[in-house]
Design a protein around this motif. Structure first.
Motif, short mmCIF file in Angstrom:
data_model
loop_
_atom_site.label_atom_id
_atom_site.label_comp_id
_atom_site.label_asym_id
_atom_site.label_seq_id
_atom_site.Cartn_x
_atom_site.Cartn_y
_atom_site.Cartn_z
N LEU A 22 34.29 -1.54 72.85
CA LEU A 22 33.99 -3.14 72.69
C LEU A 22 35.42 -3.74 73.19
O LEU A 22 36.45 -3.43 72.70
CB LEU A 22 33.77 -3.44 71.43
CG LEU A 22 33.15 -4.72 71.09
CD1 LEU A 22 32.13 -5.18 71.88
CD2 LEU A 22 33.08 -5.29 69.59
N ARG A 25 33.30 -9.53 73.70
CA ARG A 25 32.02 -9.43 73.49
C ARG A 25 31.06 -8.44 74.20
O ARG A 25 29.96 -8.63 74.46
CB ARG A 25 31.58 -11.07 73.47
CG ARG A 25 32.12 -11.89 72.43
CD ARG A 25 31.85 -13.29 72.62
NE ARG A 25 30.57 -13.62 72.31
CZ ARG A 25 30.29 -14.83 72.41
NH1 ARG A 25 30.96 -15.87 72.54
NH2 ARG A 25 29.04 -15.18 71.92
N LEU A 27 30.18 -4.75 75.54
CA LEU A 27 29.99 -3.12 75.02
C LEU A 27 29.71 -2.35 76.10
O LEU A 27 28.81 -2.47 76.64
CB LEU A 27 29.07 -3.13 74.00
CG LEU A 27 29.11 -1.69 73.17
CD1 LEU A 27 30.23 -1.39 72.61
CD2 LEU A 27 27.58 -1.74 72.40
N LEU A 62 24.36 0.84 69.80
CA LEU A 62 24.33 -0.77 69.68
C LEU A 62 24.30 -1.32 68.30
O LEU A 62 25.08 -2.15 67.98
CB LEU A 62 22.89 -1.28 70.57
CG LEU A 62 23.25 -1.04 71.92
CD1 LEU A 62 21.78 -0.89 72.47
CD2 LEU A 62 24.08 -1.83 72.69
N SER A 63 23.61 -0.69 67.51
CA SER A 63 23.44 -1.27 66.16
C SER A 63 24.64 -1.12 65.38
O SER A 63 24.77 -1.99 64.42
CB SER A 63 22.09 -0.47 65.33
OG SER A 63 22.67 0.77 65.11
N THR A 65 27.47 -2.06 66.12
CA THR A 65 28.28 -3.21 66.58
C THR A 65 27.36 -4.65 66.05
O THR A 65 27.55 -5.62 66.78
CB THR A 65 28.46 -3.30 68.01
OG1 THR A 65 27.26 -3.36 68.65
CG2 THR A 65 29.34 -1.97 68.44
N GLY A 66 26.43 -4.32 65.64
CA GLY A 66 25.24 -5.64 65.38
C GLY A 66 24.65 -5.89 66.51
O GLY A 66 23.93 -7.11 66.47
N MET A 67 24.32 -5.12 67.28
CA MET A 67 23.65 -5.41 68.75
C MET A 67 22.50 -4.62 68.61
O MET A 67 22.06 -3.75 68.04
CB MET A 67 24.33 -5.07 69.82
CG MET A 67 25.52 -5.94 70.20
SD MET A 67 26.14 -5.90 72.01
CE MET A 67 27.93 -5.57 71.54
N THR A 68 21.48 -5.23 69.70
CA THR A 68 20.21 -4.31 69.81
C THR A 68 20.02 -4.09 71.46
O THR A 68 20.91 -4.59 72.20
CB THR A 68 18.78 -5.08 69.47
OG1 THR A 68 18.69 -6.40 70.33
CG2 THR A 68 19.25 -5.46 67.86
N ASN A 71 20.66 -6.99 73.89
CA ASN A 71 21.83 -7.32 74.16
C ASN A 71 22.33 -6.79 75.56
O ASN A 71 23.21 -6.94 76.25
CB ASN A 71 22.99 -7.21 73.28
CG ASN A 71 22.77 -7.88 71.95
OD1 ASN A 71 22.07 -7.55 71.05
ND2 ASN A 71 23.38 -9.02 71.88
N TYR A 124 26.05 -7.42 75.84
CA TYR A 124 26.93 -8.59 75.80
C TYR A 124 26.45 -9.23 74.27
O TYR A 124 25.44 -9.21 74.17
CB TYR A 124 26.74 -9.62 76.68
CG TYR A 124 27.44 -10.82 76.45
CD1 TYR A 124 28.83 -10.95 76.99
CD2 TYR A 124 26.74 -11.93 76.01
CE1 TYR A 124 29.62 -11.99 76.65
CE2 TYR A 124 27.77 -12.98 75.91
CZ TYR A 124 28.95 -13.21 76.04
OH TYR A 124 29.65 -14.33 75.82
N LYS A 125 27.63 -9.26 73.42
CA LYS A 125 27.16 -9.90 72.02
C LYS A 125 27.27 -11.39 71.90
O LYS A 125 28.22 -11.85 72.35
CB LYS A 125 28.18 -9.36 71.18
CG LYS A 125 27.83 -9.61 69.77
CD LYS A 125 28.81 -8.82 68.76
CE LYS A 125 28.45 -8.54 67.41
NZ LYS A 125 29.35 -7.84 66.67
#
Length: 126
Positions: A22, A25, A27, A62-63, A65-68, A71, A124-125
């Motif tokens: 990361l 923002r 990944l 992804l999860s 880092t709080g992403m799905t 993203n 991208y977050k």
């Protein structure tokens, strides 16, 4: 700032690389092959089963880092055989129903552990 990402929900790296990195923002997720995260063994089955496992492995990273998958902005797909492209696409499309990312798909001579597919992504977050 560069942060190394590791998820227990995805297979351990099989070489000297990180599952993902990361940077601010963005990944960068290393290529994932269809390894079962619990056993680190290649899943049994054809391109459909292997594609599903790769997508689940990507979701796991992804999860963490709080992403799905929403993203994901770019994906790089490596197929052992382009004859598998239609079946691969059927499974892949189920994971990216709306607003799919940009994508590159190529056939390669071989993949680690005899895999039929490998996928790397950039996310991208928001």
């Amino acid at each position: 700032m560069k942060e190394i990402i590791y998820s227990e929900n995805s297979p351990k790296p099989i070489g000297p690389y990180s599952q993902a990195v990361l940077v601010d923002r963005i990944l960068f997720v290393s290529g994932q092959i269809p390894l079962d995260p619990k056993t680190n063994e290649l899943v049994k089955g054809g391109i459909e089963e292997q594609t599903k496992q790769v997508m689940e492995n990507l979701k796991g990273i992804l999860s963490s880092t709080g992403m799905t998958l929403d993203n994901v902005t770019m994906s790089f797909v490596y197929l052992k055989n382009l004859q598998d492209f239609p079946k691969f696409n059927e499974v892949y499309a189920k994971y990216f129903k709306e607003k799919p990312p940009a994508r590159v798909t190529v056939q390669v001579g071989d993949l680690p552990r005899g895999s039929l597919v490998e996928i790397a992504v950039i996310a991208y977050k928001f």
